[in-house]
Design a protein around this motif. Sequence first.
Motif, PDB file in Angstrom:
ATOM      1  N   LEU A   1       8.019  -3.369  -0.524  1.00  0.00           N
ATOM      2  CA  LEU A   1       7.509  -4.132  -1.659  1.00  0.00           C
ATOM      3  C   LEU A   1       6.261  -3.443  -2.185  1.00  0.00           C
ATOM      4  O   LEU A   1       5.460  -2.923  -1.407  1.00  0.00           O
ATOM      5  N   GLU A   2       6.094  -3.451  -3.506  1.00  0.00           N
ATOM      6  CA  GLU A   2       4.924  -2.820  -4.117  1.00  0.00           C
ATOM      7  C   GLU A   2       4.163  -3.847  -4.934  1.00  0.00           C
ATOM      8  O   GLU A   2       4.757  -4.659  -5.638  1.00  0.00           O
TER       9      GLU A   2
ATOM     10  N   THR B   1      -1.028  -0.625  -1.230  1.00  0.00           N
ATOM     11  CA  THR B   1      -0.213  -1.122  -2.342  1.00  0.00           C
ATOM     12  C   THR B   1       1.199  -1.518  -1.940  1.00  0.00           C
ATOM     13  O   THR B   1       1.959  -1.983  -2.786  1.00  0.00           O
ATOM     14  N   HIS B   2       1.574  -1.343  -0.672  1.00  0.00           N
ATOM     15  CA  HIS B   2       2.935  -1.630  -0.239  1.00  0.00           C
ATOM     16  C   HIS B   2       2.956  -2.561   0.973  1.00  0.00           C
ATOM     17  O   HIS B   2       2.012  -2.594   1.758  1.00  0.00           O
ATOM     18  N   LYS B   3       4.047  -3.294   1.097  1.00  0.00           N
ATOM     19  CA  LYS B   3       4.341  -4.124   2.261  1.00  0.00           C
ATOM     20  C   LYS B   3       5.798  -3.894   2.637  1.00  0.00           C
ATOM     21  O   LYS B   3       6.561  -3.308   1.875  1.00  0.00           O
ATOM     22  N   ILE B   4       6.185  -4.400   3.818  1.00  0.00           N
ATOM     23  CA  ILE B   4       7.569  -4.291   4.280  1.00  0.00           C
ATOM     24  C   ILE B   4       8.149  -5.686   4.444  1.00  0.00           C
ATOM     25  O   ILE B   4       7.503  -6.559   5.028  1.00  0.00           O
ATOM     26  N   SER B   5       9.347  -5.880   3.952  1.00  0.00           N
ATOM     27  CA  SER B   5      10.075  -7.127   4.163  1.00  0.00           C
ATOM     28  C   SER B   5      11.180  -6.851   5.186  1.00  0.00           C
ATOM     29  O   SER B   5      11.991  -5.946   5.000  1.00  0.00           O
ATOM     30  N   PHE B   6      11.166  -7.641   6.284  1.00  0.00           N
ATOM     31  CA  PHE B   6      12.139  -7.448   7.358  1.00  0.00           C
ATOM     32  C   PHE B   6      12.510  -8.801   7.935  1.00  0.00           C
ATOM     33  O   PHE B   6      11.618  -9.544   8.374  1.00  0.00           O
TER      34      PHE B   6
END
Length: 117
Positions: A13-14, A76-81
């Motif tokens: 995700l940004e 600026t980014h995240k991870i969706s899991f």
Amino acid sequence: MEIGRLNQRITFLEHRTRVDSIGNHKAQWDEVFSCWAAVSVKSSAENSDNGTTKEVLSLEFAVRQTPDTMRINPTTHKISFRGLTYNIDSILPNYRSLDYMKITAGTRKAGDCDDIY
């Protein structure tokens, strides 16, 4: 690393700012791309803060090193899991073999307060 170990799908995700029709700025997280990853638990802890119990979970994601993954930035980014959003703590590219990189990310499962983003 064997390609068969990359058996979990993750989405990056940004952070973007959108301007609506009347000029208001609104922050949102948009999906950029998804890829296969090997996921392992790095640490899990539970602490109590002002009567609120918080479970902090840290995971390590091993992904293929591609132009998309090389431009990932922890700010600026995240991870969706698996329905949870993880804040990226560190990114460790492998400059020697240029095949895989490790991303460490954490989340709070309970007592989460991410509305400030």
